[in-house]
Motif scaffolding. Structure first.
Motif, short mmCIF file in Angstrom:
data_model
loop_
_atom_site.label_atom_id
_atom_site.label_comp_id
_atom_site.label_asym_id
_atom_site.label_seq_id
_atom_site.Cartn_x
_atom_site.Cartn_y
_atom_site.Cartn_z
N ASP A 41 0.80 -1.22 0.00
CA ASP A 41 0.00 0.00 0.00
C ASP A 41 0.83 1.27 0.00
N LEU A 42 2.13 1.17 0.07
CA LEU A 42 3.00 2.34 0.22
C LEU A 42 2.91 3.33 -0.94
N PRO A 43 2.91 2.93 -2.22
CA PRO A 43 2.82 3.94 -3.29
C PRO A 43 1.55 4.78 -3.21
N GLY A 44 0.43 4.17 -2.95
CA GLY A 44 -0.82 4.91 -2.82
C GLY A 44 -0.81 5.85 -1.63
N LEU A 45 -0.23 5.38 -0.53
CA LEU A 45 -0.15 6.21 0.68
C LEU A 45 0.73 7.44 0.45
N ILE A 46 1.79 7.27 -0.32
CA ILE A 46 2.67 8.40 -0.62
C ILE A 46 1.93 9.44 -1.46
N VAL A 47 1.19 8.98 -2.46
CA VAL A 47 0.44 9.91 -3.31
C VAL A 47 -0.62 10.65 -2.49
N VAL A 48 -1.33 9.93 -1.64
CA VAL A 48 -2.35 10.57 -0.81
C VAL A 48 -1.73 11.60 0.13
N SER A 49 -0.60 11.28 0.72
CA SER A 49 0.04 12.24 1.63
C SER A 49 0.52 13.47 0.88
N LEU A 50 1.02 13.32 -0.34
CA LEU A 50 1.44 14.48 -1.13
C LEU A 50 0.25 15.36 -1.50
N VAL A 51 -0.85 14.75 -1.89
CA VAL A 51 -2.04 15.52 -2.24
C VAL A 51 -2.60 16.22 -1.00
N ALA A 52 -2.66 15.52 0.13
CA ALA A 52 -3.19 16.13 1.34
C ALA A 52 -2.32 17.30 1.80
N ALA A 53 -1.01 17.15 1.70
CA ALA A 53 -0.12 18.24 2.10
C ALA A 53 -0.27 19.44 1.17
N SER A 54 -0.49 19.19 -0.10
CA SER A 54 -0.63 20.31 -1.04
C SER A 54 -1.99 21.00 -0.92
N LEU A 55 -2.99 20.32 -0.38
CA LEU A 55 -4.31 20.92 -0.20
C LEU A 55 -4.45 21.65 1.14
N ALA A 56 -3.47 21.57 1.98
CA ALA A 56 -3.59 22.04 3.36
C ALA A 56 -4.05 23.49 3.48
N ASN A 57 -3.46 24.42 2.78
CA ASN A 57 -3.80 25.83 2.93
C ASN A 57 -4.37 26.41 1.64
N GLN A 58 -5.15 25.64 0.93
CA GLN A 58 -5.70 26.08 -0.34
C GLN A 58 -7.11 26.64 -0.18
N SER A 59 -7.57 27.27 -1.23
CA SER A 59 -8.90 27.89 -1.21
C SER A 59 -10.00 26.83 -1.34
N VAL A 60 -11.22 27.29 -1.16
CA VAL A 60 -12.38 26.40 -1.29
C VAL A 60 -12.49 25.86 -2.72
N GLY A 61 -12.16 26.70 -3.71
CA GLY A 61 -12.20 26.25 -5.10
C GLY A 61 -11.27 25.09 -5.37
N THR A 62 -10.10 25.13 -4.78
CA THR A 62 -9.15 24.03 -4.95
C THR A 62 -9.68 22.75 -4.32
N TRP A 63 -10.31 22.88 -3.16
CA TRP A 63 -10.89 21.71 -2.50
C TRP A 63 -12.06 21.15 -3.31
N LEU A 64 -12.86 22.01 -3.90
CA LEU A 64 -13.97 21.53 -4.72
C LEU A 64 -13.47 20.83 -5.98
N ALA A 65 -12.43 21.38 -6.58
CA ALA A 65 -11.85 20.73 -7.76
C ALA A 65 -11.24 19.39 -7.39
N ALA A 66 -10.61 19.31 -6.23
CA ALA A 66 -10.05 18.04 -5.77
C ALA A 66 -11.16 17.03 -5.50
N ALA A 67 -12.28 17.50 -4.96
CA ALA A 67 -13.41 16.60 -4.72
C ALA A 67 -13.99 16.09 -6.03
N ALA A 68 -14.06 16.96 -7.04
CA ALA A 68 -14.54 16.53 -8.35
C ALA A 68 -13.59 15.49 -8.95
N ALA A 69 -12.30 15.73 -8.82
CA ALA A 69 -11.32 14.77 -9.34
C ALA A 69 -11.41 13.44 -8.59
#
Length: 98
Positions: A41-69
Motif C-alpha cells: 500500500d505504500l505507493p498509494g499512501l505516498i500519493v495521498v500524503s502528497l495531495v493532502a499536504a498540497s491541499l492544506a492551505n488552499q482555497s475552497v475552489g481548490t478543494w472543490l476541484a479536488a473533490a470533483a477529481a
C-alpha cells in the motif's frame, strides 16, 4: 577545486550511496516480517500524503476541484480523465471566482 570541496563531494556521495543501501536492507527486512503488507500500500499512501499536504492551505475552489477529481477517480478509475476533470473544474471555479 580545493580539497574541502572534493571532500564534501565524496562525503555526500558516500551518504547518498549509504542511504540507498540501507533502504534496500530495510526493505528486505520489512518484506520478511509481518509488516510486509505495508509495502503493498505504500505507493498509494505516498500519493495521498502528497495531495493532502498540497491541499492544506488552499482555497475552497481548490478543494472543490479536488473533490470533483476524486469523484471521477472513484467512478472511472482512469488517471488521464481524472486529471482533465480536476484541471477543468479548477479552471472553471477560478473563472467563477472561487
Amino acid at each position: 577545486m580545493t580539497f574541502p570541496f572534493w571532500m564534501l563531494i565524496i562525503v555526500l556521495a558516500i551518504a547518498a550511496f549509504s542511504i540507498r543501501v540501507l533502504g534496500l536492507f530495510a526493505g528486505d527486512a520489512i518484506k520478511a516480517s509481518r509488516f510486509s503488507w505495508i509495502l503493498d500500500d505504500l505507493p498509494g499512501l505516498i500519493v495521498v500524503s502528497l495531495v493532502a499536504a498540497s491541499l492544506a492551505n488552499q482555497s475552497v475552489g481548490t478543494w472543490l476541484a479536488a473533490a470533483a477529481a476524486l469523484a471521477v477517480a472513484y467512478v472511472a478509475n482512469h488517471v488521464i480523465l481524472t486529471m482533465c476533470v480536476g484541471v477543468a473544474a479548477y479552471g472553471g471555479l477560478v473563472w467563477l471566482g472561487f
